[in-house]
Each structure stands twice: as structure tokens, then as C-alpha cells.
Design a protein around this motif. Structure first.
Motif, mmCIF file in Angstrom:
data_model
loop_
_atom_site.group_PDB
_atom_site.id
_atom_site.type_symbol
_atom_site.label_atom_id
_atom_site.label_comp_id
_atom_site.label_asym_id
_atom_site.label_seq_id
_atom_site.Cartn_x
_atom_site.Cartn_y
_atom_site.Cartn_z
ATOM 1 N N THR A 261 -3.505 10.347 -4.075
ATOM 2 C CA THR A 261 -4.301 10.025 -5.192
ATOM 3 C C THR A 261 -4.160 10.858 -6.427
ATOM 4 N N PRO A 262 -4.676 10.403 -7.563
ATOM 5 C CA PRO A 262 -4.671 11.380 -8.733
ATOM 6 C C PRO A 262 -5.094 12.655 -8.436
ATOM 7 N N LYS A 263 -6.077 12.734 -7.858
ATOM 8 C CA LYS A 263 -6.789 13.958 -7.422
ATOM 9 C C LYS A 263 -5.956 14.826 -6.257
ATOM 10 N N GLY A 264 -4.996 14.523 -5.962
ATOM 11 C CA GLY A 264 -4.271 15.310 -5.125
ATOM 12 C C GLY A 264 -4.546 14.885 -3.685
ATOM 13 N N GLU A 265 -5.664 13.986 -3.368
ATOM 14 C CA GLU A 265 -5.991 13.834 -2.045
ATOM 15 C C GLU A 265 -4.957 12.794 -1.279
ATOM 16 N N THR A 266 -4.909 12.768 -0.084
ATOM 17 C CA THR A 266 -4.137 11.890 0.727
ATOM 18 C C THR A 266 -4.907 10.612 1.125
ATOM 19 N N ARG A 267 -4.363 9.401 0.880
ATOM 20 C CA ARG A 267 -4.788 8.319 1.072
ATOM 21 C C ARG A 267 -3.805 7.670 2.308
ATOM 22 N N GLN A 268 -4.447 7.728 3.472
ATOM 23 C CA GLN A 268 -3.589 7.373 4.744
ATOM 24 C C GLN A 268 -3.561 5.772 4.863
ATOM 25 N N LEU A 269 -2.525 5.053 5.174
ATOM 26 C CA LEU A 269 -2.737 3.838 5.758
ATOM 27 C C LEU A 269 -3.142 3.579 7.075
ATOM 28 N N VAL A 270 -4.036 3.173 7.489
ATOM 29 C CA VAL A 270 -4.645 3.020 8.888
ATOM 30 C C VAL A 270 -4.261 1.845 9.451
ATOM 31 N N LYS A 271 -4.171 0.639 8.907
ATOM 32 C CA LYS A 271 -3.988 -0.621 9.519
ATOM 33 C C LYS A 271 -3.504 -1.604 8.656
ATOM 34 N N ASP A 272 -2.696 -2.440 8.977
ATOM 35 C CA ASP A 272 -2.292 -3.575 7.841
ATOM 36 C C ASP A 272 -1.856 -4.930 8.807
ATOM 37 N N GLY A 273 -1.954 -6.009 8.024
ATOM 38 C CA GLY A 273 -1.615 -7.215 8.709
ATOM 39 C C GLY A 273 -1.921 -8.459 7.844
ATOM 40 N N PHE A 274 -1.434 -9.624 8.587
ATOM 41 C CA PHE A 274 -1.605 -10.961 7.576
ATOM 42 C C PHE A 274 -2.859 -11.573 7.942
ATOM 43 N N LEU A 275 -3.897 -11.825 7.089
ATOM 44 C CA LEU A 275 -4.773 -12.624 7.591
ATOM 45 C C LEU A 275 -5.099 -13.893 6.647
ATOM 46 N N VAL A 276 -5.800 -14.946 7.099
ATOM 47 C CA VAL A 276 -5.889 -16.093 6.255
ATOM 48 C C VAL A 276 -7.260 -15.872 5.461
ATOM 49 N N GLU A 277 -7.342 -16.011 4.254
ATOM 50 C CA GLU A 277 -8.420 -15.897 3.242
ATOM 51 C C GLU A 277 -8.940 -17.275 2.765
ATOM 52 N N VAL A 278 -10.159 -17.462 2.924
ATOM 53 C CA VAL A 278 -10.583 -18.438 2.015
ATOM 54 C C VAL A 278 -10.946 -18.512 0.847
ATOM 55 N N SER A 279 -10.298 -18.910 -0.322
ATOM 56 C CA SER A 279 -10.326 -18.704 -1.737
ATOM 57 C C SER A 279 -10.199 -19.897 -2.238
ATOM 58 N N GLU A 280 -11.368 -20.065 -3.252
ATOM 59 C CA GLU A 280 -11.506 -21.215 -3.965
ATOM 60 C C GLU A 280 -11.329 -22.612 -3.081
#
Length: 826
Positions: A261-280
Motif C-alpha cells: 500500500t502507499p503507506k508501505g503496508e503489505t496487502r496480502q491476497l488470501v483467496k480469489d475465484g469466479f462467482l456469479v453476481e446478480v447485477s441490474e
């Protein structure tokens, strides 16, 4: 060598940078700055604190009890780093947290690394405390660097250590708590004197130690005269360290799963994946990224060929602002028109047929362009199926305003996302707003950091990947142990099919017990499946929990686990017994697999006294009935109390109940009616399906099967009508009367589709192969596997039954009257 204080570094700060995590038992200070000795809780081991000072800014001042410059106390003798020693101490007791082997795998080489650094530290301290211009210490750094081979062994084992720690956390509550509650000493200027660190972060510390050593060597060389005797030794140590770091960075580098991050902190990726979102009010496929402090929902931008792919952020929620609304609190779901079941089934059939065509082209060494065209078509169908099949709602709310709705196909998957978010929310998180630049940097990092690269469809699989299992998996869920208190408990079974998981079976609820014994058997159809999941629930009988959505699951997941379906293990005639450990709970189950080519065979009964496996003409003649008694009784019971049952005929009945009913009907027992009235309705539905499946020849006969296949393929409606009606007239009377009786029953079931979710197409999918599958599967040279036979034949079998289900009422008398005008030769 010039004094350290003249080198641009605070005196001794580099020692603290290197060894801040060796302050195992140093004195603590209270909020007022007064010295305060804190002992460990009774019965626990002293745990080390690891200093989380920024790696790039080694600006710690050394601590001393006298308040002046000095070196941190030497670590206590013989204390193994981190939680290793207390875990080893319990390993030899009657209730070990981990086994010795697990401890040695997770903490492989840690003791050796600790000893190397302790020796280095002990030799360095006297030199620094008795400092003068003649002191040399380059040889100590050189020796330390020369021992990096121990780190190499640690690095090679790193992934195995992480996987073992993760598995142990999932199966052992106590270890999970230890893993989550490891304390580390925070940076000196931090508000918190101690912060929590995960086991994964702790296991990364030894690699981080090499990075810190390298940074300190950089600084020492910068301030050491070139003619000083230490200079070549420090240079050599730096060269060895840098070579070592570059050799391991490709294999293991937290920056590959983190963004700064701009403050020098580490933002770790914990989990990712494909999901179906209901949008509009429509379904959109999203790639969702869970970082240590934020959930980000993105879509992949369309880019022209050759350009670097990028994500477009749709929205984000800081985890400090994220809440899960309960069903009764949530807003009404956006109106999304559900995809008709028969269209989903059609897609599956098309996918199977395309898969067979691709295999055929490959076997005939067809043109790569033709194969690519088929693959593209298959991907389009699989994508539509993935987008339109999920129905389980997963709601997320930003406490500052907007709510979001995802639809999932698996409650297991929904639970994984919820647990991962809740685990991160246990930490002290702060709310924030990302600037446009910060959001751009974070979204830009997603492409590089993602762990799920492809949409989970089978067309994205490599050719050498396992195609999965096709056939029937028989599973007996025996019992479960490990519950802390009595509850109303049941299990569900999920398997993967067409790239996503679906729930296939459910045990009965075992009431008010801490040790349920179900002993229920299920037959689960596998369609390219590779994994079996078992979820254990506590049934919720609280009527205040309103179901705003038919697919909402309000029951509490007590535990969940997954096993790979290894063909070598399951493809045996014998039952294979196993145990799944989940969150401290152990579920015992057995399974065996019948491949599709074996399950396609009809086996006539050796005894002609019963009804199962006996020709329908023999049974009706013996009973002096037009429709077999078993068919009439099962249909009557389903219409009496099962016609509104969700998933009737689709959901598996308990196999042991079905076998009990089979035995009673075969023996013509006088207690049949009493037994039927007490039996679970899915078992009765299952008994009816089993009766038709075990007929020595299909209800629509072997002789007419090729003609049915040709008739359904006709494109002219009038010709098809004539042919299909003519084929019915050609059936023997007992077969025709029974078929028409069943047809009217299935139409009545489909009339209740809004309640039971069973459309005509769903019922055709369940009964089509059962009523038409020939007793001997003809050998087809162009079909290479049981999966191919299934995809070609089943599609046509379903269409035949669907034709008759969608047809206006057909009467036996009318058909027979018209027989006079037609030849009966087929």
C-alpha cells in the motif's frame, strides 16, 4: 573499522534488525513505561515474539535495562523457536495436538536455523559490547552466509510445511487456535505492543531473515572502508546471500501474493475465484479477490490480441465495513428470471455431445481448426451453464450503504468464502477509502496475484488432465463423532459435475445427539466427477428465521470436508471405508463405484417368483392386473404425500430403505401397505425407479429401441407424430398400459413444478434412460468410452420420453382403435 555510530546507522540498530525476533523472554513495559515482568500463563510455554519492523527501514534502537545503548538479552538456552517446543511436549502425551511427524514436517530445519543464529548472535554480542577500532566481525557474517544450505532445505520443504499446517488446522481445533493466536512484538512506534501473526507468516520468517541479513550487509559495506580487513569478508557474505535469495525468489516470494500500500503496508491476497453476481437483474461472472483488509469484485476487461489483460474494478468493501446480513435482515432479492431446468439439461447434453465430437476428431487426427471450433462451441455452452445454474444466495453488505448478491452452486463454497472473510475480520481492521490511484494500483495487481487463472469449465482442462469418473458412486454415511453437545444433525453430499459442485444427497436428521449413527446408503450419479464433499449441518427449527428465498439455507454448518475420487481406490467391487475430519468432527463413510458401462447392463432375476428383474408380462399375468402392483402402490403413495416434495424422483432415497422395500415387494409380504405408509417418500420414489431399471428388458422394449431413436430424430412434425404413435401401438399391452399409467402420473407431478421444482424435462431426464436403455448396449466402433455412449444415447432417450410427456393425453383405447389402419410391422 570505524565505530558503528559514525556509519549513519543508530548504534547497534542493525543487530536489532537482525535479531529483534530473538527477544524471547525480555521484560515487558506497561502503558506508563514502567518495567513490568509478565510471566507466561500457567501450564503454557513461553512463546517468542517476532518483531514486525519494516524490512526496508532497520531503525530500531537497542534495548538495555540500564536505559543506555546495549544489546538485547541473549535468548534463553535451549528454547526452540515459536510454538514448536510446546507442541513437541504434547506429542508424547495421551492427547497430542500434532504427531511428531507433523511437527517435524511443519517446523523442518527450524531448530538447526535457530542454532546457527544463536551461535552467530552469541559471538557477535561480546565484540560489539567491547567495541574498538581493531574489532573484526566479517568472518562471522561470512560463516553465517556459508551455512545458507540449511535454509535451502527449509525452502524446499516450505510448501509441504504450509499444506501440512493448513490440513492440521482444518482437522484440529486446538491447533487452529494456536495458529491464529501467535503473538508477535509490533514495531517500536506502533500503537500495539503485540499483534497476531498467522502460521503462514511465521513460517515465512526464516526466508525474511536472509533478506534482512542482506540489507544489513549492504549498509555495513557502505560504511566500511575498502581497505578494512572486514570489507572482502562482508563482500563475500553479501555475494553468497544475494545468490541464495535470487535462487529461491522464484519458488517462494510473498510479493507474488501481496501488494504494498502507499503507506508501505503489505496487502496480502488470501483467496480469489469466479462467482456469479446478480447485477441490474442479470447474472454476471465476476472474479472476486479477498485481500487481508478488503474484498474486491472485478471483471476481466476485453483486450485486443497481444495486449496485456487487465481487470476492471466493479466495487470494493473494506473488511472493517463488511457484514453478512441474515436472511430475515436482507433486502428482497433482485428479480432474476431463473433459467428453465430443461434448458440447463439441454446444455449438459450438448456439452457431452461436443466433448465426444472433439475426442472423435482427435482420434481420427482431424484438422486442428475443426477441433478449435468445437472447443469454442463447448466453452460457450459451459460458460452459459456456469452462469445460469447457481441458485444458493451469498449476500454481502457494506455497513455504509450498498448490498451485493452472489449466487453459488455449492454451500461448501459459500461457507469457505464466509469463513475466510470472518477469519480476517478477527484482526483489528480499520475502515478506509481508496483513492483512485490506490484503487488503480490494487486492481492492476490482481492479474499478477490471482491464483485462479481460468473459468472453472472442463474445456479449460489440459488434455492430460483426468476426465473424472462417469457412473454411479454408492456412499454409505455411517456416523459422526466429535460434537461438543447434542444437536439435530444431518449430512449432505456434493460432487463436481461440469466444472462446478452440486448437492446430490442428504441424510435424515438425527435428533438430539452428539454421536449420530445414520448408516444411510446413497447412489450418486457421477458426470466427470473428481471430488466428493461431505457437509455436516445442525438443523434449524426456529420459525422466526424467515426464508425470503427458496434456496436460502439457514441451517448451521458444523463441519465440512472433501476427498479426491481416486479411480484406483474407488473402482473396486469392495466397499472402501474412510473418515473425513472436519473442524474437530470425524464423519465415517464407505463408498464403491460402478462405472457407466457396468451400470448400463440389465441383469434378469434368476428367480421368477418376485417382481424385480422379472418380465412385466410375467408379473401382470401372475397378478391378473393390467399394471404391476408395485407400480400402482408406489405411484399412489407419491401422489398422496410426495407430489409436493422438492426434488421428488431426483433426490436419492436411502439405499437401505429401498432394498428393504424391494425385499418386501419380492416376497409379496402382507405388511407392504403398512411399510409404505411409514417409509420416507424419496425411498418409495427410488423403489419405483429401481423396478424399471431392473426390468430384464426396458419398458419400451429392446426390439423397438432403434426405431424410437430414429423416430425422435425426424424433423418433419407430422412424420414424427405418426412414427411415435405407431411405435406406442407396437408395444405389448402390459408395457403400453403401464407406460401410459406412468406418463399421466409424471404429468401430475410436473403440474406441481412451482413447489416441487420438477419440470417435465427434469422428469424425462430421470426416467428416460430408465425406461428406454436397452438390455445389451450395442458395440459402437466410433464411441471410445462409456462417457461417449452416455452422451449420445441418453440425450435421445430423454427426448423420447419428453415427447410423450409434452403430448396431449394419449388413451389406450384410442391407440388400439387406430391400429386397424396401420401395419404393425416396424
Amino acid at each position: 573499522m570505524e565505530p558503528l555510530s559514525h556509519r549513519g546507522l543508530p548504534r547497534l540498530s542493525w543487530i536489532d534488525t537482525l535479531y529483534s525476533n530473538f527477544s524471547y523472554g525480555t521484560d515487558e513495559y506497561d502503558g506508563e513505561g514502567n518495567e513490568e515482568q509478565k510471566g507466561p500463563p500457567e501450564g503454557s510455554e513461553t512463546m517468542p515474539y517476532i518483531d514486525e519492523s519494516p524490512t526496508m527501514s532497520p531503525q530500531l534502537s537497542a534495548r538495555s535495562q540500564g536505559g543506555g545503548d546495549g544489546v538485547s538479552p541473549t535468548p534463553p538456552e535451549g528454547l526452540a523457536p515459536g510454538p514448536m517446543k510446546p507442541l513437541k511436549a504434547t506429542a508424547t502425551t495421551s492427547q497430542p495436538v500434532l504427531t511428531i511427524q507433523q511437527i517435524e514436517t511443519i517446523f523442518y530445519k527450524i531448530q538447526d536455523i535457530y542454532e546457527i543464529h544463536k551461535e552467530f548472535y552469541d559471538n557477535l554480542c561480546p565484540k560489539v559490547q567491547q567495541w574498538d577500532s581493531q574489532v573484526t566481525m566479517g568472518h562471522l557474517f561470512q560463516k553465517l552466509a556459508s551455512q545458507l544450505g540449511v535454509y535451502k532445505a527449509f525452502v524446499d520443504n516450505y510448501k509441504v510445511a504450509l499444506e501440512t499446517a493448513e490440513k492440521c488446522s482444518q482437522s484440529n481445533n486446538q491447533f487452529q487456535k494456536i495458529s491464529e493466536e501467535l503473538k508477535v512484538k509490533g514495531p517500536k512506534d506502533s500503537k500495539d505492543s503485540h499483534t497476531s501473526v498467522t502460521m503462514e507468516a511465521l513460517l515465512y520468517k526464516p526466508i525474511d531473515r536472509v533478506t534482512r541479513s542482506t540489507l544489513v550487509l549492504h549498509d555495513l559495506l557502505k560504511h566500511t572502508p575498502v581497505d578494512h580487513p572486514d570489507y572482502p569478508l562482508l563482500q563475500d557474505a553479501l555475494r553468497i546471500s544475494q545468490n541464495f535469495l535470487s535462487s529461491i525468489n522464484e519458488d517462494i516470494d510473498p510479493r507474488r501474493t501481496a501488494v504494498t500500500t502507499p503507506k508501505g503496508e503489505t496487502r496480502q491476497l488470501v483467496k480469489d475465484g469466479f462467482l456469479v453476481e446478480v447485477s441490474e437483474s442479470s447474472r454476471k461472472l465476476r472474479h472476486v479477490f479477498l485481500f487481508t483488509d478488503v474484498l474486491l469484485c472485478a471483471k476481466l476487461k476485453k483486450t485486443s490480441a497481444g495486449k496485456h489483460q487487465q481487470y476492471d474494478c466493479k466495487w470494493y468493501i473494506p473488511l472493517a465495513d463488511l457484514v453478512f446480513p441474515s436472511p430475515e435482515e436482507s433486502e428482497a432479492s433482485p428479480q432474476v428470471h431463473p433459467f428453465p431446468d430443461h434448458e440447463l439439461e439441454d446444455m449438459k447434453m450438448k456439452i457431452s455431445a461436443l466433448k465426444s465430437e472433439i475426442q472423435k476428431e482427435k482420434a481420427n487426427k482431424g484438422q486442428s481448426r475443426a477441433i478449435e471450433r468445437l472447443k469454442k462451441k463447448m466453452f460457450e455452452n459451459e460458460f452459459l451453464l456456469l452462469l445460469n445454474s447457481p441458485t444458493i444466495p451469498f449476500r454481502i453488505h457494506n455497513r455504509n450503504g450498498k448490498s451485493y448478491l452472489f449466487l453459488l452452486s455449492s454451500d461448501y463454497e459459500r461457507s469457505e468464502w464466509r469463513e475466510a472473510i470472518q477469519k480476517l475480520q478477527k484482526k483489528d481492521l480499520q475502515a478506509f477509502v481508496l483513492s483512485s490511484v490506490e484503487l488503480q494500483v490494487l486492481t492492476g495487481s490482481c492479474f499478477k496475484l490471482r491464483t485462479v487463472h481460468n473459468i472453472p469449465v472442463t474445456s479449460n482442462k489440459d488434455d492430460d488432465e483426468s476426465p473424472g469418473l462417469y457412473g454411479f458412486l454408492h456412499v454409505i454415511v455411517h456416523s459422526a463423532k466429535g460434537f461438543k453437545q447434542s444437536a439435530n444433525l444431518y449430512c449432505t453430499l456434493e460432487v463436481d459435475s461440469f466444472g462446478y459442485f452440486v448437492s446430490k444427497a442428504k441424510t435424515r436428521v438425527f435428533r438430539d445427539t452428539a454421536e449420530p449413527k445414520w448408516d444411510e446408503e446413497f447412489e450418486i450419479e457421477l458426470e466427470g466427477s473428481q471430488s466428493l464433499r461431505i457437509l455436516c449441518y445442525e438443523k434449524c427449527y426456529d420459525k422466526t428465521k424467515v426464508n425470503k428465498d427458496n434456496n436460502e439455507i439457514v441451517d448451521k454448518i458444523m463441519g465440512k470436508g472433501q476427498i479426491q475420487l481416486d479411480p484406483q481406490t474407488v473402482e473396486t467391487k469392495n466397499w472402501h471405508t474412510d473418515v473425513i475430519e472436519m473442524n474437530g468432527i470425524k464423519v465415517e463413510f464407505s463408498m464403491k463405484f460402478t462405472s457407466r458401462d457396468m451400470s448400463l447392463k440389465r441383469t434378469p432375476s434368476k428367480k421368477q417368483t418376485g417382481v424385480f428383474g422379472v418380465k412385466i408380462s410375467v408379473v401382470t399375468k401372475r397378478e391378473r392386473s393390467k399394471v404391476p402392483y408395485i407400480v400402482r402402490q408406489c405411484v399412489e403413495e407419491v401422489e398422496k404425500r410426495g407430489i409436493e416434495e422438492v426434488g421428488i424422483y431426483r433426490i436419492s432415497g436411502v439405499a437401505t430403505d429401498i432394498q428393504a422395500l424391494k425385499a418386501v415387494f419380492d416376497a409379496n409380504n402382507k405388511d407392504i401397505l403398512l411399510m409404505l405408509s411409514d417409509m420416507d417418500i424419496n425411498a418409495i420414489a427410488g423403489t419405483l425407479k429401481l423396478y424399471f431399471r431392473e426390468l430384464p428388458e426396458p419398458l419400451l422394449t429392446d426390439r423397438l429401441y432403434p426405431a424410437f431413436m430414429e423416430g425422435i430424430a425426424l424433423s418433419d412434425p407430422a412424420a414424427k407424430e405418426n412414427c411415435m404413435m405407431h411405435l406406442l401401438r407396437s408395444l405389448p399391452d402390459p408395457n403400453l398400459i403401464t407406460f401410459l399409467f406412468l406418463l399421466e402420473h409424471l404429468k401430475r407431478v410436473a403440474e406441481k413444478e412451482p413447489i416441487n421444482k420438477m419440470s417435465l424435462h427434469n422428469l424425462a431426464t430421470v426416467f428416460g434412460p430408465t425406461l428406454l436403455r436397452p438390455s445389451e448396449v450395442e458395440s459402437k466402433a466410433h464411441l471410445t468410452s462409456a462417457a461417449d455412449i452416455w452422451s449420445h444415447d441418453v440425450m435421445a432417450q430423454v427426448q423420447v420420453l419428453l415427447y410423450y410427456l409434452q403430448h396431449p393425453p394419449i388413451s389406450f383405447a384410442e391407440l388400439k382403435r387406430n391400429t386397424l389402419y396401420f401395419s404393425t410391422d416396424v
